[in-house]
Design an enzyme around this catalytic site. Structure first.
Site, PDB file in Angstrom:
ATOM      1  N   TYR A  91     -99.164 -12.356  87.381  1.00  0.00           N
ATOM      2  CA  TYR A  91     -99.474 -10.965  87.038  1.00  0.00           C
ATOM      3  C   TYR A  91     -98.851 -10.584  85.692  1.00  0.00           C
ATOM      4  O   TYR A  91     -99.527 -10.038  84.807  1.00  0.00           O
ATOM      5  CB  TYR A  91     -98.961 -10.047  88.148  1.00  0.00           C
ATOM      6  CG  TYR A  91     -99.180  -8.580  87.896  1.00  0.00           C
ATOM      7  CD1 TYR A  91    -100.430  -7.998  88.058  1.00  0.00           C
ATOM      8  CD2 TYR A  91     -98.121  -7.756  87.505  1.00  0.00           C
ATOM      9  CE1 TYR A  91    -100.632  -6.644  87.834  1.00  0.00           C
ATOM     10  CE2 TYR A  91     -98.307  -6.416  87.278  1.00  0.00           C
ATOM     11  CZ  TYR A  91     -99.568  -5.860  87.441  1.00  0.00           C
ATOM     12  OH  TYR A  91     -99.757  -4.514  87.220  1.00  0.00           O
ATOM     13  N   SER A 146     -99.259  -2.751  81.773  1.00  0.00           N
ATOM     14  CA  SER A 146     -98.181  -2.555  82.742  1.00  0.00           C
ATOM     15  C   SER A 146     -96.839  -2.772  82.076  1.00  0.00           C
ATOM     16  O   SER A 146     -96.740  -3.520  81.090  1.00  0.00           O
ATOM     17  CB  SER A 146     -98.341  -3.543  83.902  1.00  0.00           C
ATOM     18  OG  SER A 146     -97.197  -3.539  84.728  1.00  0.00           O
TER      19      SER A 146
END
Length: 700
Positions: free
Chosen positions: A590, A577
């Site tokens: 995250y 990501s």
């Protein structure tokens, strides 16, 4: 009247109400599809059907007789009307005047296009003269196991007479072509009351005046052979009886999962191969038998069987009574090399001055006592079909050896078919393999937006794909969609929790059994969470680490283990990501887990290089469409972090990007394809951002 006595017999599937309004061409198609629906009648791609039909000539308007016959490379079970060649019968008859004799018969194939009716582009097969010159309107040429068992018996002529009387004749072995067509014509004129003929070591021809009569004759004759073999073999042990135990199902699959990647690695130097495992009752009975080695050495008889399965199988040295798999694995390289030497010697013994160069010398069929049969080919469908053909061969050997002596094709005849110039020309006409042909991919998170788009992209370029996901419902839906568009052959799905070590180990074992191994891992399983650090509880932190860090480690570790066994390299792609490079508010768990992913990929790239295993990373950003993690709380939490409504997020991310573009799952899939294809063969340890431009996530 069609006979129907026992459940083992073929059923008469003809529906006259359905057939009544059909044209002659449609009746041919109907008959063909019925016959091809049962592998006891003919195998995939095997056999031919034809009808001689009165048509209006598009040039003269006159009525002419036209031969409709299955075109080259077709399959009677799935053929459509456009799969038939159409040829003028008068022109086919005229070819007899051009025929210069058996030594020149191959040149007659070049004349077939000149006989084409109505500019039909479907190429005529080498079997066309066999149908054209039988003086009957409707002709079936099938490869039923029960009849080939007669044809492959040492005394096949006597057995044919004994079983069928004068209704079915017999002709000695002759390679398909113009000469055999003339033989069939001569037989029909000399035996006007015959309904068909058995071709030695080949198959069955039957005919009739109507499509229904022809179909029912074919079924009746096969059923008579089935009945006769059932009666004659009653009480007899097949293949000399069982002398080896058959392992339990789970143990068979475990053994196969260890053997298949090892074999695959040894035979994939020239081209990557996909595998198929078969432990059906017929196979298990054969590999447990006393006569396994002697019968396997004889090879197959029917040319269609032989072309799919090669001169003979390789019998693996494995003792199911004392299953030492490591010993078997240690002996595999020598066994595979010995097969190659034997094949090269066969080529040298049989070649002619104009024979094409030797092809792949590796076996197609591998028989494992107590376990089953493994087949390898350039793609999954071909591997499966090759296995089906060898099952047909097993059935033939069972029948022939129970009443006579089974006879394989003579070596020179087998070679002359395998290296036939016409077969070589057919191979040369085949389309170039797709970039990922023969490669196997496992995609975690495969039912989500990015995972499914990636699977679609890999399938489109020829890969086999194992979809792995924890969401059963989404997984079933993705499997149905992808298999429906790309075929069941190339898609498998399994439920996988990437945080459970044994589940991950089992997933890769499943991939090995289903396709032969793994070449590509796309690690994409993911979750999302959002909370200020002081509101992030330990469970949330651990969940991110378990899935996005530990889960990626576990699947990568198993991929490494399998790829190193194969010794053919591989490609691993992590879907990380933008947040692994650029910090984001209220997402510390995250972002940290995604950063761990990226660094793990770099470490793996270092370790994998010497084994040809490339490891790269794709960093998406804001891929909302089709994404499961962007549903529910995550969307709401991210919207709250930016003080906006959830439905405004996608437009916000588009405007935030440097290129002012939205990012879609298909965009990520293209980046994955780049990394797993030969376009990036010299790339490892790299990161590609697919985020429409974000300066914070620049890698340098």
């Amino acid at each position: 009247m069609l006979e129907t006595r026992t459940a083992a017999r073929l059923a008469n599937l003809w529906d006259e109400a359905r057939a009544a309004p059909m044209s002659e061409a449609q009746l041919l198609l109907y008959r063909s599809n019925l016959l091809g629906s049962d592998k006891r009648i003919t195998n995939y791609g095997g056999g031919n059907t034809s009808a001689k039909v009165t048509e209006k000539d598009p040039l003269t308007g006159a009525e002419v007789e036209v031969l409709w016959v299955k075109g080259s490379g077709g399959d009677v079970g799935t053929i459509k009307l456009d799969g038939f060649s159409t040829l003028y019968m008068d022109k086919l008859e005229a070819l007899k005047g051009l025929y210069r004799g058996v030594e020149f018969e191959d040149e007659m194939v070049g004349y077939l296009p000149h006989c084409t009716f109505n500019l039909n582009p479907r190429a005529a097969s080498i079997d066309t003269p066999l149908h054209a010159y039988v003086p009957k309107k409707h002709v079936d040429h099938m490869h039923p196991d029960a009849v080939i068992a007669i044809a492959a018996s040492k005394n096949s002529k006597e057995l044919t007479q004994k079983i069928f009387g004068g209704e079915i004749g017999w002709l000695p072995w002759k390679r398909p072509g113009f000469e055999l067509g003339l033989w069939l014509e001569k037989f029909c004129h000399e035996n006007p009351d015959a309904s068909g003929v058995v071709l030695e070591s080949h198959g069955l021809f039957t005919w009739g005046d109507t499509a229904r009569e022809c179909y029912e004759t074919t079924i009746r004759i096969i059923n008579r052979a089935i009945d006769w073999f059932e009666e004659e073999s009653r009480g007899k042990a097949a293949f000399g009886g069982e002398v080896r135990p058959t392992l339990p199902t789970a143990e068979r699959r475990t053994i196969a999962s260890k053997l298949m990647p090892a074999i695959r690695g040894m035979i994939s130097a020239a081209e990557r191969k996909a595998g198929h495992f078969d432990d059906s009752e017929a196979v298990l009975g054969f590999v447990a038998s006393r006569d396994l080695a002697s019968l396997a050495a004889l090879g197959t008889s029917c040319p269609d069987h032989f072309l799919r399965t090669k001169i003979r199988p390789l019998v693996i040295d494995f003792d199911p009574a004392n299953p030492e798999i490591e010993k078997t694995l240690a002996g595999l390289p020598a066994a595979v090399e010995e097969y190659r030497r034997d094949y090269a010697a066969y080529y040298e013994r049989c070649k002619h001055p104009d024979t094409p160069a030797m092809r792949d010398p590796n076996a197609v069929v591998y028989l494992v006592p107590g376990v089953g049969m493994i087949t390898f080919a350039k793609d999954k469908a071909t591997a499966r079909i090759s296995g089906e053909f060898y099952v047909n061969a097993i059935n033939v050997m069972r029948g022939a050896s129970s009443v006579s002596t089974y006879m394989g094709l003579p070596e020179q005849e087998a070679f002359d078919i395998e290296y036939w110039a016409l077969e070589e020309a057919k191979l040369q006409r085949m389309p170039k393999p797709r970039p990922l042909a023969g490669k196997v991919a496992l995609v975690t998170g495969g039912a989500g937006g990015i995972g499914k788009a990636t699977a679609e992209r890999l399938l489109r370029d020829g890969a086999c794909v194992v979809l792995a996901d924890i969401d059963d419902s989404a997984l079933a839906s993705a499997h149905k969609d992808l298999a429906g568009r790309h075929s069941e052959d190339v898609v498998r799905s399994l439920r996988l929790d990437v945080t459970r070590e044994q589940d991950v180990i089992d997933a890769f074992a499943t991939a090995a059994v289903e396709f032969g191994g793994i070449d590509i891992l796309v690690s994409n399983a993911g979750i999302s969470s959002s909370a200020p650090v002081d509101e992030t509880d330990l469970a949330m932190w651990n969940r991110n680490m378990d899935i996005l860090s530990t889960g990626y480690f576990l699947v990568a570790r198993e991929a490494f283990r399998l790829m190193k066994k194969q010794k053919t390299g591989g490609s691993i792609v992590f879907i990380a990501s933008k947040n692994g490079l650029a910090a984001s508010p209220n997402a510390s768990a995250y972002c940290t887990a995604k950063a761990a992913e990226i660094h793990l990929a770099r470490c793996l790239a270092l370790e994998g290089a010497e084994f040809g295993i490339r490891v790269n990373t794709v960093n998406p950003d804001a891929v909302l469409r089709g994404s499961k993690i962007w549903t529910g709380e995550w969307r709401e939490q991210r919207a709250a972090a930016y003080n906006m409504k959830p439905e405004e997020l996608e437009e916000h991310y588009r405007k935030r990007s440097m290129l002012k573009l939205s990012v879609y799952p298909e965009d990520i899939a293209e980046a994955v394809f780049f990394f797993v294809s030969d376009m990036s063969a010299k790339s490892t340890g790299n990161i590609v951002n697919v985020d429409a431009g974000n300066a914070q996530s620049f890698t340098r």
